[in-house]
Design a protein around this motif. Structure first.
Motif, PDB file in Angstrom:
ATOM      1  N   LYS A 204       0.834  -1.213   0.000  1.00 24.58           N
ATOM      2  CA  LYS A 204       0.000   0.000   0.000  1.00 24.58           C
ATOM      3  C   LYS A 204       0.867   1.261   0.000  1.00 24.58           C
ATOM      4  O   LYS A 204       0.568   2.236  -0.684  1.00 24.58           O
ATOM      5  N   ILE A 205       1.945   1.244   0.778  1.00 26.48           N
ATOM      6  CA  ILE A 205       2.845   2.418   0.804  1.00 26.48           C
ATOM      7  C   ILE A 205       3.515   2.573  -0.562  1.00 26.48           C
ATOM      8  O   ILE A 205       3.670   3.693  -1.069  1.00 26.48           O
ATOM      9  N   ALA A 206       3.872   1.435  -1.178  1.00 20.84           N
ATOM     10  CA  ALA A 206       4.508   1.472  -2.516  1.00 20.84           C
ATOM     11  C   ALA A 206       3.536   2.039  -3.551  1.00 20.84           C
ATOM     12  O   ALA A 206       3.936   2.807  -4.432  1.00 20.84           O
ATOM     13  N   ALA A 207       2.260   1.664  -3.428  1.00 26.84           N
ATOM     14  CA  ALA A 207       1.249   2.149  -4.385  1.00 26.84           C
ATOM     15  C   ALA A 207       1.120   3.676  -4.318  1.00 26.84           C
ATOM     16  O   ALA A 207       0.800   4.329  -5.315  1.00 26.84           O
ATOM     17  N   GLU A 208       1.405   4.235  -3.146  1.00 27.30           N
ATOM     18  CA  GLU A 208       1.374   5.703  -2.979  1.00 27.30           C
ATOM     19  C   GLU A 208       2.738   6.344  -3.273  1.00 27.30           C
ATOM     20  O   GLU A 208       2.926   7.544  -3.030  1.00 27.30           O
ATOM     21  N   GLU A 209       3.679   5.523  -3.736  1.00 27.76           N
ATOM     22  CA  GLU A 209       5.030   5.986  -4.103  1.00 27.76           C
ATOM     23  C   GLU A 209       5.781   6.604  -2.921  1.00 27.76           C
ATOM     24  O   GLU A 209       6.524   7.572  -3.070  1.00 27.76           O
ATOM     25  N   LYS A 210       5.583   5.999  -1.734  1.00 26.93           N
ATOM     26  CA  LYS A 210       6.256   6.513  -0.535  1.00 26.93           C
ATOM     27  C   LYS A 210       7.193   5.475   0.090  1.00 26.93           C
ATOM     28  O   LYS A 210       7.649   5.655   1.222  1.00 26.93           O
ATOM     29  N   LEU A 211       7.459   4.393  -0.642  1.00 30.08           N
ATOM     30  CA  LEU A 211       8.330   3.324  -0.133  1.00 30.08           C
ATOM     31  C   LEU A 211       9.594   3.261  -0.972  1.00 30.08           C
ATOM     32  O   LEU A 211       9.525   3.216  -2.207  1.00 30.08           O
ATOM     33  N   TYR A 212      10.732   3.261  -0.297  1.00 33.73           N
ATOM     34  CA  TYR A 212      12.020   3.249  -0.999  1.00 33.73           C
ATOM     35  C   TYR A 212      12.884   2.096  -0.481  1.00 33.73           C
ATOM     36  O   TYR A 212      12.795   1.721   0.696  1.00 33.73           O
ATOM     37  N   ALA A 213      13.707   1.574  -1.372  1.00 36.97           N
ATOM     38  CA  ALA A 213      14.557   0.439  -1.002  1.00 36.97           C
ATOM     39  C   ALA A 213      16.033   0.784  -1.211  1.00 36.97           C
ATOM     40  O   ALA A 213      16.405   1.393  -2.214  1.00 36.97           O
ATOM     41  N   MET A 214      16.833   0.391  -0.246  1.00 37.30           N
ATOM     42  CA  MET A 214      18.288   0.597  -0.317  1.00 37.30           C
ATOM     43  C   MET A 214      18.948  -0.774  -0.450  1.00 37.30           C
ATOM     44  O   MET A 214      18.610  -1.703   0.293  1.00 37.30           O
ATOM     45  N   VAL A 215      19.847  -0.907  -1.403  1.00 38.48           N
ATOM     46  CA  VAL A 215      20.527  -2.200  -1.594  1.00 38.48           C
ATOM     47  C   VAL A 215      21.594  -2.360  -0.518  1.00 38.48           C
ATOM     48  O   VAL A 215      22.455  -1.499  -0.333  1.00 38.48           O
ATOM     49  N   LEU A 216      21.495  -3.462   0.198  1.00 40.84           N
ATOM     50  CA  LEU A 216      22.385  -3.731   1.333  1.00 40.84           C
ATOM     51  C   LEU A 216      23.808  -4.001   0.844  1.00 40.84           C
ATOM     52  O   LEU A 216      24.024  -4.909   0.050  1.00 40.84           O
ATOM     53  N   PRO A 217      24.788  -3.223   1.315  1.00 45.86           N
ATOM     54  CA  PRO A 217      26.177  -3.556   0.987  1.00 45.86           C
ATOM     55  C   PRO A 217      26.651  -4.698   1.895  1.00 45.86           C
ATOM     56  O   PRO A 217      26.142  -4.862   3.004  1.00 45.86           O
ATOM     57  N   GLY A 218      27.588  -5.475   1.427  1.00 45.62           N
ATOM     58  CA  GLY A 218      28.137  -6.543   2.273  1.00 45.62           C
ATOM     59  C   GLY A 218      27.230  -7.762   2.307  1.00 45.62           C
ATOM     60  O   GLY A 218      26.310  -7.908   1.509  1.00 45.62           O
ATOM     61  N   PHE A 219      27.463  -8.623   3.280  1.00 52.05           N
ATOM     62  CA  PHE A 219      26.779  -9.920   3.304  1.00 52.05           C
ATOM     63  C   PHE A 219      25.419  -9.829   3.996  1.00 52.05           C
ATOM     64  O   PHE A 219      25.108  -8.874   4.707  1.00 52.05           O
TER      65      PHE A 219
END
Length: 364
Positions: A204-219
């Motif tokens: 639901k948050i993504a549908a409102e364009e308010k969700l962001y993802a950060m790619v995890l560095p490392g393991f």
């Protein structure tokens, strides 16, 4: 700043270890799993950690008693929020609402207790501030995305477009890593009932364009089952070598990455490593071979025994010339007699093994 750790679950996949302690208190890399997370949170300025625990009354008592020591040592407040029925992965946030919200309006962290990584939480705070959305999630790249829910996101901004559960065709290789940073307003979206944060709240948050993802560095590894626990130990020790190699054991009988508690005793002519953790008070007698394994507090490994790809639970004994391998898991206080072979035996606490276990099986 505050954080909530989802402790939930009954730890069934890590039995027989979780028959002795709740899963977050099972040792990993010579300290309880959950302590890795609490230390990382403390390091970036979190002042209070809320443990969202399940409805078993004894879990709360054991967790709090254990963590009282660490509260003082780390200088961080640790409280529990206990559900009276299973609430999924979002319901516990609604239950702990009063503990998480204060006048500061600051975002708070949510972590799954099974996840081990380098916890780049400082970078996550910066990322969250930079995009101005309502929620940030950490994602990690995996080789086999078909086993997971895949996060579809804009590569440049990190904006999450949608989620695809266990895709049959390749749509991406980034999955939810179980580490979130949420604005307090997210709590207004969650009702106090069994709810999934991954399947109900985030889409639901993504549908409102308010969700962001950060790619995890490392393991990254979910260490909630034995095979992944052993893999996670290898990744964790490898990370230690890069970040603080002084914590690793040095000497002629160590091969690769090994950590040994200072109170453990190691005999002559042993060969230990790679990827081994030896806990407090352990005694490893002469001529022992250890590789890809965890040896927990108070264990004795007798002369010329060989242990590989296994977990030896607290206060257990492995007899002389015994061979323990292939994901053998010994619960607390298990005694393997001399010259015994265990091929993937899963042994419940307080047992004595007098005959060999020739194929993977559970020993009740």
């Amino acid at each position: 700043m505050k954080a909530l750790i989802l402790v939930g679950g009954f730890g069934t996949r890590l039995r027989p270890l979780t028959l002795s302690v709740p899963k977050p208190l099972v040792d990993f890399g010579n300290k309880p799993m959950i302590l890795h997370q609490i230390e990382a949170l403390k390091a970036i300025g979190v002042s209070e950690v809320v443990l969202a625990i399940n409805y078993q009354p004894e879990v709360r008592i054991v967790m709090l008693n254990f963590l009282k020591d660490f509260e003082a040592k780390l200088g961080i407040k640790i409280t529990c929020s206990q559900e009276t029925e299973p609430l999924g992965t979002a319901g516990p946030l609604a239950l702990a609402r009063d503990k998480l919200i204060d006048d500061s309006g600051e975002p708070f962290f949510v972590l799954n207790s099974d996840v081990i990584s380098e916890y780049p939480l400082k970078e996550m705070i910066e990322f969250h501030k930079s995009h101005g959305g309502e929620a940030s999630i950490m994602v990690t790249k995996v080789d086999e995305p078909s086993k997971y829910g895949v996060v579809i996101m804009e590569e440049t901004t990190g904006k999450v477009e949608r989620f695809v559960e266990k895709p049959k065709l390749f749509v991406g290789n980034k999955i939810n890593a179980g580490i979130y940073l949420l604005n307090p307003s997210v709590l207004d979206r969650i009702q106090l009932r069994p709810t999934s944060i991954e399947k109900e709240v985030f889409p639901k948050i993504a549908a409102e364009e308010k969700l962001y993802a950060m790619v995890l560095p490392g393991f990254w590894m979910d260490i909630g089952q034995p095979r992944d626990y052993i893999t996670g130990l290898r990744l964790y020790l490898d990370s230690l070598r890069k970040k603080s190699s002084s914590k690793l054991a040095k000497g002629s009988h160590f091969v690769g990455n090994v950590i040994v508690d200072e109170t453990a005793k190691i005999g002559e002519g042993c060969l230990i490593g790679p990827d081994v953790a030896i806990g407090p008070g352990c005694i490893v007698e002469s001529g022992v071979r250890l590789s890809r394994c965890t040896v927990m507090r108070g264990v004795r490994i007798k002369k010329h025994a060989c242990v590989s790809s296994s977990i030896i639970g607290w206060h257990s004994t492995v007899g002389q010339w015994a061979r323990v391998e292939n994901m053998t898991i010994l619960g607390e206080d298990v005694h393997v007699c001399d010259e015994i072979y265990s091929n993937g035996g899963v042994v419940l606490p307080h047992k004595e093994i007098k005959s060999s276990i020739l194929k993977p099986e559970i020993v009740m």
